[in-house]
Design a protein around this motif. Structure first.
Motif, mmCIF file in Angstrom:
data_model
loop_
_atom_site.group_PDB
_atom_site.id
_atom_site.type_symbol
_atom_site.label_atom_id
_atom_site.label_comp_id
_atom_site.label_asym_id
_atom_site.label_seq_id
_atom_site.Cartn_x
_atom_site.Cartn_y
_atom_site.Cartn_z
ATOM 1 N N GLY A 76 -11.902 32.215 -49.278
ATOM 2 C CA GLY A 76 -12.498 31.329 -50.257
ATOM 3 C C GLY A 76 -13.986 31.603 -50.372
ATOM 4 N N LEU A 77 -14.568 31.182 -51.469
ATOM 5 C CA LEU A 77 -16.001 31.340 -51.718
ATOM 6 C C LEU A 77 -16.551 30.008 -52.172
ATOM 7 N N ILE A 78 -17.621 29.564 -51.515
ATOM 8 C CA ILE A 78 -18.296 28.335 -51.923
ATOM 9 C C ILE A 78 -19.565 28.715 -52.661
ATOM 10 N N GLY A 79 -19.623 28.336 -53.932
ATOM 11 C CA GLY A 79 -20.794 28.591 -54.767
ATOM 12 C C GLY A 79 -20.657 29.842 -55.610
ATOM 13 N N LEU A 80 -21.060 29.708 -56.882
ATOM 14 C CA LEU A 80 -21.061 30.847 -57.806
ATOM 15 C C LEU A 80 -22.428 31.058 -58.439
ATOM 16 N N GLY A 81 -23.374 30.191 -58.140
ATOM 17 C CA GLY A 81 -24.682 30.267 -58.788
ATOM 18 C C GLY A 81 -25.623 31.243 -58.104
ATOM 19 N N GLY A 82 -26.634 31.666 -58.855
ATOM 20 C CA GLY A 82 -27.672 32.540 -58.312
ATOM 21 C C GLY A 82 -27.108 33.822 -57.730
ATOM 22 N N PHE A 83 -27.538 34.149 -56.533
ATOM 23 C CA PHE A 83 -27.127 35.391 -55.887
ATOM 24 C C PHE A 83 -25.658 35.371 -55.467
ATOM 25 N N ALA A 84 -25.087 34.186 -55.346
ATOM 26 C CA ALA A 84 -23.679 34.082 -54.957
ATOM 27 C C ALA A 84 -22.764 34.789 -55.948
ATOM 28 N N PHE A 85 -23.203 34.904 -57.207
ATOM 29 C CA PHE A 85 -22.398 35.615 -58.194
ATOM 30 C C PHE A 85 -22.185 37.060 -57.770
ATOM 31 N N HIS A 86 -23.197 37.682 -57.165
ATOM 32 C CA HIS A 86 -23.066 39.061 -56.679
ATOM 33 C C HIS A 86 -22.050 39.128 -55.542
ATOM 34 N N HIS A 87 -22.047 38.115 -54.685
ATOM 35 C CA HIS A 87 -21.048 38.056 -53.611
ATOM 36 C C HIS A 87 -19.656 37.924 -54.217
ATOM 37 N N PHE A 88 -19.529 37.102 -55.245
ATOM 38 C CA PHE A 88 -18.252 36.930 -55.937
ATOM 39 C C PHE A 88 -17.750 38.277 -56.455
ATOM 40 N N GLN A 89 -18.593 39.005 -57.155
ATOM 41 C CA GLN A 89 -18.199 40.306 -57.696
ATOM 42 C C GLN A 89 -17.783 41.264 -56.586
ATOM 43 N N MET A 90 -18.557 41.300 -55.514
ATOM 44 C CA MET A 90 -18.248 42.189 -54.394
ATOM 45 C C MET A 90 -16.906 41.837 -53.760
#
Length: 70
Positions: A2-16
């Protein structure tokens, strides 16, 4: 996973996590963020069958996750 947060730099984590996860035997199953996701993020979430929650509490309650990326 799971991933908590999609804002800011977290979007890059989401893509990765989406792009490299499958190659490494991981699958991003759910994300939690109370803010509205951009259309491109929504499309990726839908395309990969990722479930989206507005609160991390609900995500943790409903999902059987092996790990959570914060």
């Amino acid at each position: 996973m799971g991933l908590i947060g999609l804002g800011g730099f977290a979007f890059h984590h989401f893509q990765m996590l989406v792009e490299s996860g499958a190659a490494n035997g991981m699958r991003l199953a759910a994300v939690a963020d109370p803010m509205a996701a951009p259309e491109s993020t929504k499309a990726t979430i839908e395309r990969h069958g990722i479930r989206r929650y507005e609160s991390y509490e609900e995500m943790l309650e409903r999902e059987a996750l092996d790990a959570v990326f914060i």
